[in-house]
Write an enzyme that holds these catalytic residues in place. Structure first.
Site, short mmCIF file in Angstrom:
data_model
loop_
_atom_site.label_atom_id
_atom_site.label_comp_id
_atom_site.label_asym_id
_atom_site.label_seq_id
_atom_site.Cartn_x
_atom_site.Cartn_y
_atom_site.Cartn_z
N ARG A 134 46.79 30.15 44.76
CA ARG A 134 45.58 30.87 44.31
C ARG A 134 44.52 29.88 43.84
NH1 ARG A 134 48.60 34.55 40.31
NH2 ARG A 134 46.64 35.50 39.67
N ARG B 131 52.04 35.46 31.33
CA ARG B 131 51.57 36.81 31.68
C ARG B 131 52.51 37.44 32.70
NH1 ARG B 131 45.53 37.47 34.08
NH2 ARG B 131 46.46 36.98 36.09
P1 AMP Z 1 43.13 38.92 40.28
O1 AMP Z 1 43.75 40.03 39.52
O2 AMP Z 1 41.61 38.92 40.13
O3 AMP Z 1 43.72 37.58 39.97
O4 AMP Z 1 43.38 39.21 41.84
C1 AMP Z 1 44.68 39.25 42.36
C2 AMP Z 1 44.67 39.16 43.87
O5 AMP Z 1 43.89 40.22 44.40
C3 AMP Z 1 44.03 37.91 44.45
O6 AMP Z 1 44.92 36.83 44.48
C4 AMP Z 1 43.67 38.42 45.85
O7 AMP Z 1 44.79 38.49 46.68
C5 AMP Z 1 43.20 39.83 45.58
N1 AMP Z 1 41.75 39.84 45.28
C6 AMP Z 1 41.16 40.20 44.10
N2 AMP Z 1 39.82 40.09 44.18
C7 AMP Z 1 39.55 39.64 45.43
C8 AMP Z 1 38.35 39.29 46.13
N3 AMP Z 1 37.14 39.39 45.54
N4 AMP Z 1 38.46 38.87 47.41
C9 AMP Z 1 39.65 38.77 48.01
N5 AMP Z 1 40.81 39.03 47.42
C10 AMP Z 1 40.78 39.48 46.13
#
Ligand code: AMP
Length: 372
Positions: free
Chosen positions: A324, A306
């Site tokens: 992550r 991706r």
């Molecule tokens: P994702 O697209 O859901 O994988 O999110 C990418 C990044 O956004 C994560 O690694 C965090 O840095 C931030 N992020 C997204 N959702 C959250 C959340 N609920 N709490 C804290 N950080 C978030």
């Protein structure tokens, strides 16, 4: 129960209670302005009933005028407001009482203050029939309040749902019993976003991906984006208070949604608790948290692929991906027992064809028996 467009609303405030509050507001204003002739400025369309009844109760000479604003709500816009009907003429040196049907976040009020900022009025006061103290940003004083109400979506007595319901004498609140709110749970790369896209159209839900909202804000260089960028680049979680506020705003922007798919939120126990509390104030709740299970090695492969396609920095570097996962194991995994304790946790196998996985999710949603 009444129906407007596709939604049902249940009784909330009776005409008599509303009229009593209006009479009281008129009397309060009369005490303050008995020695002059104030101009009451109604904010269209919502305030047309309130200003009519307010002035019927106002015992001294007064004038009336109107302004009209329209607000637009984009994915993360702060509510850009456009003026459709301008400030009345000849108001210099006069006392103005803005008459609003409802004050919630305060965005419209901010625009009104701006609109009147160069008019050299003698006094600028604000009267609102309804006031949502839980969500108001508190920037300006609200001088006269009819009724304080919790953060519900209401219609009637001037307030509308997509333009309908303004003619009702009583006030009604949205009935949420048919709403579906789902949390999609799983590690990065588990397929939450992909599945959300299918479920959202099938069940007519609003999809909120916190990761997408952060990325949108980073791209547009907003203050929220600046706050989030460093954390995201390193694969760390953005601090709870920032994320929780952002999530609340996203829900507030969609008062008419038939339900929500939360994707990437909550990611910590504090976020889950905040979500429950917030939904409760709106008479809403999470119906189910559904996890998409997949093992780390497959997920890393998916994420690297991706990353190549999208250019996302946090997907391209194996070390950041592992970080992550680490964040997930430490902070997000405990949510499983949080939702299990509420009897709301389900998990499905996240490996297979996309359509097969969607079918597994559908089966879980069917068992919830909330759809009509
Ligand atoms: P994702 O697209 O859901 O994988 O999110 C990418 C990044 O956004 C994560 O690694 C965090 O840095 C931030 N992020 C997204 N959702 C959250 C959340 N609920 N709490 C804290 N950080 C978030």
């Amino acid at each position: 129960m009444i129906k407007l467009h596709d939604k049902e609303f249940k009784p909330y405030l009776k005409e008599a209670e509303i009229q009593k509050a209006i009479k009281r507001v008129a009397e309060e204003i009369a005490v303050d302005f008995k020695d002059e002739v104030p101009i009451f400025v109604g904010v269209l369309n919502g305030a047309f009933m309130f200003i009519a009844d307010l002035l019927k109760h106002y015992p001294y000479p007064s004038e009336v005028s109107f302004v009209k604003l329209a607000s637009y709500r984009g994915l993360t816009s702060t509510g850009i407001v456009e003026t459709l009907l301008e400030v009345p003429e000849h108001i210099e040196g006069r006392s103005v009482i803005i008459v609003e049907d409802i004050i919630d976040t305060g965005r419209t009020l901010k625009e009104l203050v701006h609109l009147f900022s160069n008019t050299n009025v003698k006094e600028f006061k604000v009267a609102s029939l309804f006031y949502k103290h839980e969500v108001y940003n508190g920037e300006y004083p609200i001088d006269y309040v009819g009724l304080e109400i919790p953060n519900k979506f209401i219609v009637g007595y001037g307030l509308d749902y997509n333009e309908q319901g303004r003619n009702l004498r009583d006030v009604y609140q949205l009935n949420h019993t048919n709403m579906i709110n789902i949390v999609l749970f799983g590690k990065p790369g588990a397929g939450k976003g992909t599945q959300a896209a299918f479920l959202k159209s099938e069940y007519n839900l609003k999809h909120i991906s916190t990761g997408d909202v952060f990325r949108y804000n980073i791209k547009n260089k907003t203050s929220l984006g600046k706050l989030a960028q460093e954390y995201m680049d390193n694969g760390d979680l953005v601090p709870d208070e920032v994320t929780i506020k952002m999530l609340r705003d996203e829900v507030e922007k969609n008062p008419e949604a038939k339900g929500f798919i939360f994707d990437g939120f909550p990611r910590t126990v504090a976020q889950a608790e905040a979500l429950d509390n917030f939904l409760e104030t709106k008479d809403m709740q999470i119906n189910a948290t559904i996890a998409l299970d997949a093992n780390d090695e497959i997920l890393i492969e998916r994420l690297l692929a991706r990353g190549k396609e999208s250019g996302r920095a946090d997907d391209q570097d194996e070390e950041k991906i592992r970080n992550r996962f680490e964040e997930y194991n430490q902070k997000t995994a405990p949510l499983r027992s949080f939702y299990e304790a509420q009897g709301k946790f389900f998990s499905v196998d996240g490996i297979g064809e996309i359509e097969e996985i969607t079918e597994r999710l559908r089966k879980v949603i069917k068992t919830l028996e909330i759809t009509d």
